[in-house]
Design an enzyme around this catalytic site. Structure first.
Site, PDB file in Angstrom:
ATOM      1  N   ASN A 150     -10.729  22.846  17.166  1.00  0.00           N
ATOM      2  CA  ASN A 150      -9.439  24.033  16.942  1.00  0.00           C
ATOM      3  C   ASN A 150      -8.458  24.252  16.714  1.00  0.00           C
ATOM      4  O   ASN A 150      -8.190  25.007  16.307  1.00  0.00           O
ATOM      5  CB  ASN A 150     -10.450  24.592  16.258  1.00  0.00           C
ATOM      6  CG  ASN A 150     -11.576  24.222  15.068  1.00  0.00           C
ATOM      7  OD1 ASN A 150     -12.577  24.484  14.953  1.00  0.00           O
ATOM      8  ND2 ASN A 150     -11.276  23.252  14.372  1.00  0.00           N
ATOM      9  N   ASP A 161     -19.101  25.680   8.566  1.00  0.00           N
ATOM     10  CA  ASP A 161     -17.362  25.371   7.679  1.00  0.00           C
ATOM     11  C   ASP A 161     -17.505  25.177   5.973  1.00  0.00           C
ATOM     12  O   ASP A 161     -17.766  25.944   5.296  1.00  0.00           O
ATOM     13  CB  ASP A 161     -17.787  23.557   7.365  1.00  0.00           C
ATOM     14  CG  ASP A 161     -16.359  23.082   7.396  1.00  0.00           C
ATOM     15  OD1 ASP A 161     -15.207  23.795   7.871  1.00  0.00           O
ATOM     16  OD2 ASP A 161     -16.445  22.176   6.904  1.00  0.00           O
TER      17      ASP A 161
HETATM   18  C1  IPE Z   1     -16.128  21.913  12.941  1.00  0.00           C
HETATM   19  O1  IPE Z   1     -15.638  22.275  11.252  1.00  0.00           O
HETATM   20  C2  IPE Z   1     -16.258  22.893  13.436  1.00  0.00           C
HETATM   21  C3  IPE Z   1     -16.173  24.283  12.794  1.00  0.00           C
HETATM   22  C4  IPE Z   1     -16.962  24.412  11.900  1.00  0.00           C
HETATM   23  C5  IPE Z   1     -16.294  25.131  14.629  1.00  0.00           C
HETATM   24  P1  IPE Z   1     -13.956  21.744  11.160  1.00  0.00           P
HETATM   25  O2  IPE Z   1     -13.318  22.196   9.582  1.00  0.00           O
HETATM   26  O3  IPE Z   1     -12.732  21.816  12.682  1.00  0.00           O
HETATM   27  O4  IPE Z   1     -14.484  19.780  10.470  1.00  0.00           O
HETATM   28  P2  IPE Z   1     -13.307  19.121  10.507  1.00  0.00           P
HETATM   29  O5  IPE Z   1     -11.971  18.978  10.277  1.00  0.00           O
HETATM   30  O6  IPE Z   1     -13.206  18.617   8.717  1.00  0.00           O
HETATM   31  O7  IPE Z   1     -14.421  17.513  11.117  1.00  0.00           O
HETATM   32  C1  IPE Z   2     -14.940  26.490   9.205  1.00  0.00           C
HETATM   33  O1  IPE Z   2     -13.618  26.945   8.340  1.00  0.00           O
HETATM   34  C2  IPE Z   2     -14.522  27.786  10.636  1.00  0.00           C
HETATM   35  C3  IPE Z   2     -13.896  26.894  11.885  1.00  0.00           C
HETATM   36  C4  IPE Z   2     -13.930  25.774  12.336  1.00  0.00           C
HETATM   37  C5  IPE Z   2     -12.985  27.546  13.091  1.00  0.00           C
HETATM   38  P1  IPE Z   2     -12.744  25.898   8.018  1.00  0.00           P
HETATM   39  O2  IPE Z   2     -11.521  26.559   8.067  1.00  0.00           O
HETATM   40  O3  IPE Z   2     -13.167  24.463   8.674  1.00  0.00           O
HETATM   41  O4  IPE Z   2     -13.038  26.090   6.572  1.00  0.00           O
HETATM   42  P2  IPE Z   2     -11.872  24.766   5.911  1.00  0.00           P
HETATM   43  O5  IPE Z   2     -12.750  23.092   6.012  1.00  0.00           O
HETATM   44  O6  IPE Z   2     -10.569  24.226   6.334  1.00  0.00           O
HETATM   45  O7  IPE Z   2     -12.019  25.197   4.277  1.00  0.00           O
HETATM   46 MG    MG Z   3     -13.686  23.051   8.277  1.00  0.00          MG
END
Ligand code: IPE
Ligand code: IPE
Ligand code: MG
Length: 237
Positions: free
Chosen positions: A66, A18
Site C-alpha cells: 500500500n 477493503d
Molecule cells: C488489501 O487491499 C490490503 C488491505 C485491505 C489493507 P488492497 O486494496 O490493497 O488490495 P488489492 O490491491 O486490490 O489486491
Molecule cells: C482498503 O480500501 C483500505 C486499504 C487498503 C488501506 P481501499 O483503499 O483499497 O479501497 P478500494 O479497494 O480502492 O475501494
Molecule cells: Mg482495495
C-alpha cells in the site's frame, strides 16, 4: 443455527478491510473519507467480535504494497491510525490485548512508540486478542521468520534438516496465535492480497460485495452462519 455463543464459531477471524476508496468515490468524496468511515466500521466490528466471544481477530489495515499509493492518501491513513492509537486506551479498559503485526520500522518514532506502549500495556489481557496488520505482508512475514531460523543454523544450534513447520510458525509475527479459521473479504475482490498466506493454509473464505464502510453486524452474522454450515476436513474424509 444461531451465531450467538456457538462453540463452533471460528477461534480466529481475519478481515481484509477493503472497499473504502470505492465507498467514497460512489459519494463523490475523496478516498480519505472512505478510510475514515472504514475506521469506524473497524471499531464497531471489533467490539461485536468481542461480544460474540471470538478469541482472536485480525484486521488487515495496510499492506506492504500500500506504500505505492499517493503520498496524501498514505498520510491520511497514517493520521487515522495515530488518532486510533490515541483513542484506543479504551481497549485497555475493555481488557483486550492488542498486537501489531507487520514491520514497525518505517513508522514515525511517535507512532511506533505508541504501538509498542499499547502492546505492552495490554499484554496480560485475554478476553480477546486484536491483531492489527499494518505494514503487513504475508511474504514479508515468512522472510522475517526464515531469517531468524537461518541465524540459528549459522550459529550451529540447528541443522537445515531439523527445520520444522512449527519453527517457521513460531517465527512469524503471529507467534502463539492460532492459525486463522475464517477470512472475510468485502468489496467483491476474490483474492488474499498477501494477507496471512502461511496462516491461512486451511482457512475458510467468505467474499461479499458489500464495501467495508457499509459492513454491518448483520453482514458478520450472515458470514458466520455460512461458516457454521461448512465442513472442514483438513485433508481427511
Ligand atoms: C488489501 O487491499 C490490503 C488491505 C485491505 C489493507 P488492497 O486494496 O490493497 O488490495 P488489492 O490491491 O486490490 O489486491
Ligand atoms: C482498503 O480500501 C483500505 C486499504 C487498503 C488501506 P481501499 O483503499 O483499497 O479501497 P478500494 O479497494 O480502492 O475501494
Ligand atoms: Mg482495495
Amino acid at each position: 443455527m444461531s451465531v450467538n455463543s456457538n462453540s463452533a464459531l471460528p477461534k480466529h477471524i481475519g478481515f481484509i478491510m477493503d472497499g473504502n476508496g470505492r465507498w467514497a468515490k460512489k459519494r463523490g468524496l475523496e478516498r480519505k473519507f472512505g478510510h475514515r468511515e472504514g475506521a469506524k466500521t473497524f471499531r464497531k466490528i471489533s467490539e461485536y467480535c468481542c461480544e460474540l466471544g471470538i478469541k482472536y481477530v485480525t484486521f488487515y489495515a495496510f499492506s506492504t504494497e500500500n506504500w505505492k499509493r499517493p503520498k496524501d492518501e498514505v498520510d491520511a491513513i497514517m493520521s487515522l491510525f495515530e488518532s486510533y492509537l490515541d483513542d484506543v486506551r479504551s481497549h485497555v479498559d475493555e481488557k483486550i490485548r492488542v498486537i501489531f503485526i507487520g514491520d514497525k520500522a518505517p513508522f514515525s518514532d511517535s507512532l511506533r512508540n505508541k504501538m509498542i506502549a499499547l502492546e505492552e500495556d495490554s499484554k496480560n489481557f485475554d478476553r480477546m486478542t486484536l491483531l492489527l496488520a499494518i505494514n503487513y505482508g504475508g511474504r514479508d512475514d515468512i522472510v522475517y521468520s526464515v531469517k531468524k531460523i537461518a541465524e540459528e543454523v549459522k550459529k550451529g544450534n540447528i541443522t537445515p534438516d531439523e527445520i520444522t513447520e512449527e519453527m517457521i510458525s513460531d517465527g512469524l509475527y503471529t507467534k502463539n496465535v492460532p492459525d486463522v479459521d475464517f477470512i472475510i473479504r468485502p468489496s467483491g475482490e476474490l483474492r488474499l492480497s498477501n494477507f496471512l498466506i502461511w496462516q491461512a493454509a486451511y482457512a475458510e473464505y467468505y467474499f461479499t460485495d458489500v464495501l467495508w464502510p457499509d459492513f454491518s453486524k448483520k453482514d458478520l452474522d450472515k458470514a458466520l452462519e455460512d461458516y457454521l454450515n461448512r465442513k472442514r476436513r483438513y485433508g481427511g474424509i
